[in-house]
Design an enzyme around this catalytic site. Structure first.
Site, short mmCIF file in Angstrom:
data_model
loop_
_atom_site.label_atom_id
_atom_site.label_comp_id
_atom_site.label_asym_id
_atom_site.label_seq_id
_atom_site.Cartn_x
_atom_site.Cartn_y
_atom_site.Cartn_z
N CYS A 99 0.84 -1.19 0.00
CA CYS A 99 0.00 0.00 0.00
C CYS A 99 0.87 1.25 0.00
O CYS A 99 1.92 1.28 0.64
CB CYS A 99 -0.98 0.00 1.17
SG CYS A 99 -0.31 0.63 2.71
N GLU A 100 0.43 2.21 -0.76
CA GLU A 100 1.26 3.41 -0.90
C GLU A 100 1.15 4.34 0.31
O GLU A 100 1.86 5.32 0.40
CB GLU A 100 0.92 4.16 -2.19
CG GLU A 100 -0.45 4.77 -2.25
CD GLU A 100 -0.71 5.41 -3.61
OE1 GLU A 100 -0.20 4.90 -4.63
OE2 GLU A 100 -1.43 6.42 -3.64
N HIS A 101 0.26 4.01 1.24
CA HIS A 101 0.13 4.86 2.43
C HIS A 101 1.03 4.42 3.56
O HIS A 101 1.50 5.24 4.34
CB HIS A 101 -1.33 4.88 2.91
CG HIS A 101 -2.27 5.40 1.86
ND1 HIS A 101 -3.51 4.85 1.61
CD2 HIS A 101 -2.13 6.42 0.98
CE1 HIS A 101 -4.09 5.51 0.63
NE2 HIS A 101 -3.28 6.46 0.22
N HIS A 102 1.26 3.11 3.70
CA HIS A 102 2.09 2.60 4.81
C HIS A 102 3.23 1.72 4.31
O HIS A 102 4.04 1.27 5.11
CB HIS A 102 1.23 1.78 5.78
CG HIS A 102 0.07 2.53 6.34
ND1 HIS A 102 -1.17 2.53 5.74
CD2 HIS A 102 -0.02 3.33 7.43
CE1 HIS A 102 -1.98 3.31 6.45
NE2 HIS A 102 -1.32 3.80 7.46
N GLN A 140 -5.56 -0.40 -3.77
CA GLN A 140 -6.22 -1.50 -4.49
C GLN A 140 -7.16 -1.00 -5.57
O GLN A 140 -7.28 -1.60 -6.64
CB GLN A 140 -6.97 -2.37 -3.46
CG GLN A 140 -7.48 -3.68 -4.05
CD GLN A 140 -8.22 -4.51 -3.02
OE1 GLN A 140 -7.79 -4.60 -1.86
NE2 GLN A 140 -9.31 -5.12 -3.41
N HIS A 168 -5.22 -6.10 3.72
CA HIS A 168 -4.22 -5.03 3.81
C HIS A 168 -3.57 -5.11 5.18
O HIS A 168 -4.24 -4.94 6.20
CB HIS A 168 -4.91 -3.67 3.63
CG HIS A 168 -5.45 -3.48 2.24
ND1 HIS A 168 -5.11 -2.40 1.46
CD2 HIS A 168 -6.28 -4.24 1.49
CE1 HIS A 168 -5.72 -2.51 0.28
NE2 HIS A 168 -6.44 -3.61 0.28
N CYS A 170 -1.70 -3.12 6.61
CA CYS A 170 -1.73 -1.87 7.38
C CYS A 170 -3.00 -1.81 8.23
O CYS A 170 -3.09 -1.05 9.18
CB CYS A 170 -1.63 -0.66 6.46
SG CYS A 170 -2.93 -0.53 5.24
ZN ZN Z 1 -1.97 1.28 4.11
#
Ligand code: ZN
Length: 218
Positions: A99-102, A140, A168, A170
């Site tokens: 995931c590009e956030h975490h 996703q 996910h 995260c």
């Molecule tokens: Zn994430």
């Protein structure tokens, strides 16, 4: 005036290129040492000495998708389809993404369907297509849409359907800590978007009948 504008855009391009310039392997390894210290450990202790090198090599594998053009995998198609004019479905294509956030793993499966217009693509190529997009920093929803629009643009079929189901990490290992939660995303194009019957045929083939409506993504 024109000159001033083009100079400015040249400068913009250079700045963008600098931002995307790849760091050296040594710089990447140093960044891992920083994160080890951030976690609270000592990157010079024996057990961690080789870790930065391993992490950087793992990154080369996890993010190999940046070096590949997904369209390359769809170049070779077969036109002798013997008049086959039904939906082609490839289900349960396992993928691993981040995931590009975490930058935490996203692990799941993708199901792809398309209704060919004269030409079909080898099934292993569809799996490769998923891998190219998965091996990047992702969300996703975006990955699902990218797979669908790439297939649609290159094969130009009557329609494309893509469903992704994934967990996910995260969400399961941090934050709200909700193990067992699966996220489902879908992208329906052409006949799969316009004809409920064709969409239901695909969803039944991947074991998700009635789960998804024809409103594109969601
Ligand atoms: Zn994430």
């Amino acid at each position: 005036m024109d000159k001033a504008v083009s100079t400015k855009s040249e400068r913009g391009k250079t700045a963008a290129a600098n931002r995307l310039e790849r760091p050296s392997r040594a710089e990447a390894e140093e960044a891992v040492r920083t994160l080890i210290r951030w976690a609270g450990d000592d990157p010079t202790r024996e057990g961690l000495l080789a870790t930065p090198g391993r992490v950087v090599r793992a990154y080369e594998e996890w993010f190999a998708g940046y070096n590949e053009n997904p369209r390359d995998y769809l170049k070779s198609t077969f036109e002798e389809t013997g008049g086959y004019d039904e939906v082609v479905v490839l289900r349960d294509i396992r993928f691993e993404s981040h995931c590009e956030h975490h930058m935490a793993p996203i692990i799941g499966r993708v199901h792809i369907g398309y209704l060919p217009r004269n030409r079909v693509v080898g099934i292993s190529k569809l799996a490769r297509l998923v891998e190219v997009f998965a091996r990047r920093l992702q969300i996703q929803e975006k990955m699902t849409a990218e797979i669908a629009s790439c297939l649609d643009a290159v094969l130009k079929p009557h329609g494309v359907a893509v469903v992704a189901e994934a967990t996910h990490q995260c969400m399961t290992t941090r934050g709200v800590h909700k193990p067992g939660v699966t996220m489902v995303t879908s992208r329906m194009l052409g006949v799969f978007r316009d004809h409920a019957e064709t969409r239901q045929e695909f969803l039944a083939a991947v074991g998700m009948r009635g789960a998804i409506h024809g409103n594109g993504s969601g």
